[in-house]
Write an enzyme that holds these catalytic residues in place. Sequence first.
Site, PDB file in Angstrom:
ATOM      1  N   GLU A   1     -35.968  15.193 -85.205  1.00 56.66           N
ATOM      2  CA  GLU A   1     -36.737  14.944 -83.957  1.00 56.66           C
ATOM      3  C   GLU A   1     -36.704  13.589 -83.506  1.00 56.66           C
ATOM      4  O   GLU A   1     -37.483  12.669 -83.408  1.00 56.66           O
ATOM      5  CB  GLU A   1     -38.402  15.177 -84.352  1.00 56.66           C
ATOM      6  CG  GLU A   1     -38.466  16.853 -84.693  1.00 56.66           C
ATOM      7  CD  GLU A   1     -40.109  17.052 -84.639  1.00 56.66           C
ATOM      8  OE1 GLU A   1     -40.755  15.995 -84.763  1.00 56.66           O
ATOM      9  OE2 GLU A   1     -40.263  18.146 -84.577  1.00 56.66           O
TER      10      GLU A   1
ATOM     11  N   GLU B   1     -37.433  24.394 -86.979  1.00 57.69           N
ATOM     12  CA  GLU B   1     -39.120  24.128 -87.315  1.00 57.69           C
ATOM     13  C   GLU B   1     -40.041  24.991 -86.215  1.00 57.69           C
ATOM     14  O   GLU B   1     -39.557  24.875 -84.997  1.00 57.69           O
ATOM     15  CB  GLU B   1     -39.601  22.809 -87.122  1.00 57.69           C
ATOM     16  CG  GLU B   1     -39.356  21.845 -88.143  1.00 57.69           C
ATOM     17  CD  GLU B   1     -39.796  20.417 -88.040  1.00 57.69           C
ATOM     18  OE1 GLU B   1     -41.169  20.383 -87.300  1.00 57.69           O
ATOM     19  OE2 GLU B   1     -39.495  19.630 -88.696  1.00 57.69           O
TER      20      GLU B   1
END
Length: 332
Positions: A152, A264
């Site tokens: 991320e 995710e």
Amino acid sequence: MRVLSLLLAVVTFTSSATAIVRWAGVNEAGGDFGSKGGVYGTDYTYPTKSSVNYFASKKVNVIRVPFLWERLQPNLNQALNATEFGRLNAIVNYATKTKGIYVLLDPHNYARYNGQLIGSSAVPYNSFKKFWRLLATKYKSNGKIIFGLMNEPNTMPTEQVLTAMQAGVDGIRSTNATQLILVPGNAWTGAHSWTQSWYGTSNAQVMLNIKDPHNNYAYDMHQYLDSDYSGTSSSCNSPTVGSDQLATATAWLKTNKKRAFLSEFGFGANPTCYAAANNLLAYLNANHVWIGYTYWASGPMWGNYIYSVEPKQGGDAPQMTHALNKWLRKHK
Ligand SMILES: *[C@@H]1O[C@H](CO)[C@@H](O)[C@H](O)[C@H]1NC(C)=O
Ligand SMILES: *[C@@H]1O[C@H](CO)[C@@H](O)[C@H](O)[C@H]1NC(C)=O
């Protein structure tokens, strides 16, 4: 001609029937917990054998294993910490060699080291390249490893993400490692915002420029099913929220002949979310630009975390019972 077209029909049917993902599994978090340092076993930990065994019994063929870059490499540009690497490596070897499960390595660092961005004067791009060169050297002969470059990246120019991730690819390939690499984009690598530009130039535009001499990479995307896609609430807006939010990224992947891995996704324990999860997983399995997925999350230190699928007293979590059980075993 008749025989040939019949044959083609059979082949076409077979290939669409088997258009399922290559990898299906879960995140086993804990190595990313706490700030750097911390007490092993109290503030952070790596996946346990019993947890790996449980997910092996669910037929998963990949686990994503988060860890902190600073713990593994306490001094930038220097050797990996042998003690810490030994802890991580023990469970990686157990999963890959004893259980035959792929491990997706995940430096869970948001494109930062000690809070400083990759590409800043404190953390040059080349330091990230060196880090991956060291880690890939350890694993280049283990065919069950997938290299997830970075968790991320966010709050930085997308162009800086590209340069950083290219340095990671270059570091891995400099060892002659050939395994799959996952490349994230900016804005927490959200699938729903892949083509948007509120965070800078879109990932869709910038991240196409990644170069891999082995052409063995996929984009790493995340998508939560809660109302702002942040993975912080247990509500889901609709039963199709997942496939709806993946539609533009999927179209982009198809147009550009690229692939992606949803490393995710997570959802709360309620009927709308179960429907949304089943819809999402059917969608991923039907659109073969998606090569895999790992649910967020399992791990021994979650307590009552709303998305946790760590078994309690040996029993399945509700997300497992109502959605994941059916899908985790669906892989090639
Ligand atoms: C290496 O890791 C161990 C275990 O986490 C830690 O005790 C030690 O201080 C680390 N070494 C350095 C140089 O940070
Ligand atoms: C990678 O392969 C090339 C060509 O075989 C070789 O020259 C080079 O030494 C190898 N590099 C490493 C780090 O093994």
